[in-house]
Design a protein around this motif. Structure first.
Motif, short mmCIF file in Angstrom:
data_model
loop_
_atom_site.label_atom_id
_atom_site.label_comp_id
_atom_site.label_asym_id
_atom_site.label_seq_id
_atom_site.Cartn_x
_atom_site.Cartn_y
_atom_site.Cartn_z
N GLY A 103 37.47 37.54 32.06
CA GLY A 103 38.68 36.64 32.42
C GLY A 103 38.52 35.92 33.88
N GLN A 104 37.36 36.55 34.45
CA GLN A 104 37.11 36.03 35.89
C GLN A 104 35.72 35.45 35.91
OE1 GLN A 104 37.93 38.89 39.08
NE2 GLN A 104 40.09 38.79 38.66
N ILE A 105 35.68 34.61 37.00
CA ILE A 105 34.30 34.12 37.54
C ILE A 105 33.90 34.93 38.62
CG2 ILE A 105 33.02 32.24 38.66
CD1 ILE A 105 35.28 30.26 37.60
N SER A 106 32.64 35.90 38.38
CA SER A 106 32.30 36.62 39.37
C SER A 106 30.67 35.86 39.83
CB SER A 106 31.67 37.86 38.87
OG SER A 106 32.67 38.73 38.49
N VAL A 107 30.89 35.95 41.19
CA VAL A 107 29.61 35.13 41.80
C VAL A 107 28.58 35.90 42.40
CG1 VAL A 107 28.93 33.17 43.46
CG2 VAL A 107 31.28 33.17 42.26
N ILE A 108 27.29 35.38 42.23
CA ILE A 108 26.22 36.47 42.97
C ILE A 108 25.41 35.35 43.86
CG2 ILE A 108 24.20 37.55 42.67
CD1 ILE A 108 25.15 38.67 40.07
N ILE A 109 25.32 35.68 45.08
CA ILE A 109 24.64 34.81 46.01
C ILE A 109 23.52 35.73 46.52
CG2 ILE A 109 26.38 33.01 46.24
CD1 ILE A 109 26.92 34.29 49.12
N LYS A 154 18.06 37.77 41.86
CA LYS A 154 19.20 37.29 40.95
C LYS A 154 18.79 36.99 39.68
CE LYS A 154 19.69 33.78 43.80
NZ LYS A 154 18.38 33.88 44.53
N THR A 155 17.87 36.34 39.23
CA THR A 155 17.44 35.82 37.87
C THR A 155 16.91 37.04 37.11
OG1 THR A 155 16.60 33.72 38.84
CG2 THR A 155 15.78 34.51 36.64
#
Ligand SMILES: Nc1ncnc2c1ncn2[C@@H]1O[C@H](COP(=O)(O)OP(=O)(O)OP(=O)(O)O)[C@@H](O)[C@H]1O
Ligand SMILES: [Mg+2]
Length: 261
Positions: A28-34, A41-42
């Motif tokens: 239910g969340q948005i987790s971000v990877i920078i 990342k890919t």
């Protein structure tokens, strides 16, 4: 809900790209990877989405779980069908010679429940521009429209978990803003999102939690709010502190890097 545990990935048996990555994308969340170019990342999204073997990549250690179930080693079709996880790839693969509508129908291949028309309507509601272009060949649409189509195609599989690989890449600012709003809306309607982005600011603004990936390792994590305030993130990923950087130059940069690695 989605957890990655000590994941190590190599390409062609020898090129080590992920060196023990652990992270969670809470339901239910948005987790971000920078992370910088080449950070892995890919590769991480390919591993989660069951796409590594296409690129001659292998998981050599660690696990990927959805709930309690391991999905390590499953192929992408199984992951979509059994776990409702869909991966919107960086290069926006759409069928150029098919119309928008045919692309959406083709994307529903993993389902046989006949609700394709209704789901297409839902996609058109998210992306009104696709309705207008429904009979247009995808190859003749703009980069932004193709990105919307790629997301629309992934929605046709009725995902519960959505992985995005740099969805805003190459899009005009207004189009990219709209895209982030739609990702936020999808999340508000219940989808769990794992979002890889170069546009760290926009991503952390809509995200709940974030991770910084460097050289195949997570070097920093925190709430999105905390990362937006973090001095290192601000300097390296949000383009802040340029003036300050000039005066201290590399010494400071080096010290910070050392602290991370
Ligand atoms: N199929 C492959 N074979 C060999 N090496 C690969 C392959 N795919 C990726 N790599 C290497 O793995 C490293 C990580 O690549 P990856 O695409 O995961 O990085 P990224 O963080 O997504 O970068 P970007 O921000 O540029 O998209 C890079 O050094 C890349 O050259
Ligand atoms: Mg990438």
């Amino acid at each position: 809900m989605l957890s990655v545990e000590n994941l190590r990935v190599v390409y062609h048996d020898v090129i080590s790209v992920l060196n023990g990555v652990s992270l969670k994308a809470a339901g239910g969340q948005i987790s971000v990877i920078i992370g910088a170019n080449g950070a892995g990342k890919t590769t991480l999204l390919r591993a989660i989405g069951g796409m590594l073997d296409i690129y001659e990549g292998d998981i050599i250690e660690g696990d990927i779980k959805i709930g309690e179930a391991s999905v390590r080693g499953l192929d992408s079709t199984d992951i979509i069908r059994k776990f409702s996880l869909t991966y919107v790839m960086e290069d926006r693969p759409v069928f150029w010679y098919l119309t928008i509508e045919e692309n959406l129908a083709a994307a529903a291949y993993s389902r046989w429940d006949g609700a394709v028309k209704a789901d297409m309507e839902k996609v058109f509601e998210y992306f009104p521009v696709l309705r207008k272009l429904r009979d247009q060949k995808a190859g003749y649409t703009s980069g932004g429209e193709q990105q919307m189509l790629a997301i629309g195609m992934s929605l046709m599989t009725r995902p519960k978990i959505l992985l995005f690989d740099e969805p805003s890449l190459g899009l005009a600012p207004l189009v990219s803003e709209e895209l982030f709003r739609i990702i936020q809306r999808l999340n508000q309607e219940g989808m769990t999102v794992l979002l890889v982005e170069q546009n760290a600011h926009a991503a952390l603004q809509i995200g709940h939690h974030g991770y910084v990936l460097e050289n195949g390792r997570v070097v920093l994590e925190g709430t999105a709010g905390a990362l937006l305030e973090n001095e290192d993130v601000r300097e390296f990923y949000l383009g802040a502190g340029a003036k300050e950087r000039k005066s201290y130059q590399d010494a400071k940069r080096y010290k910070r890097r050392k602290r991370w690695l």
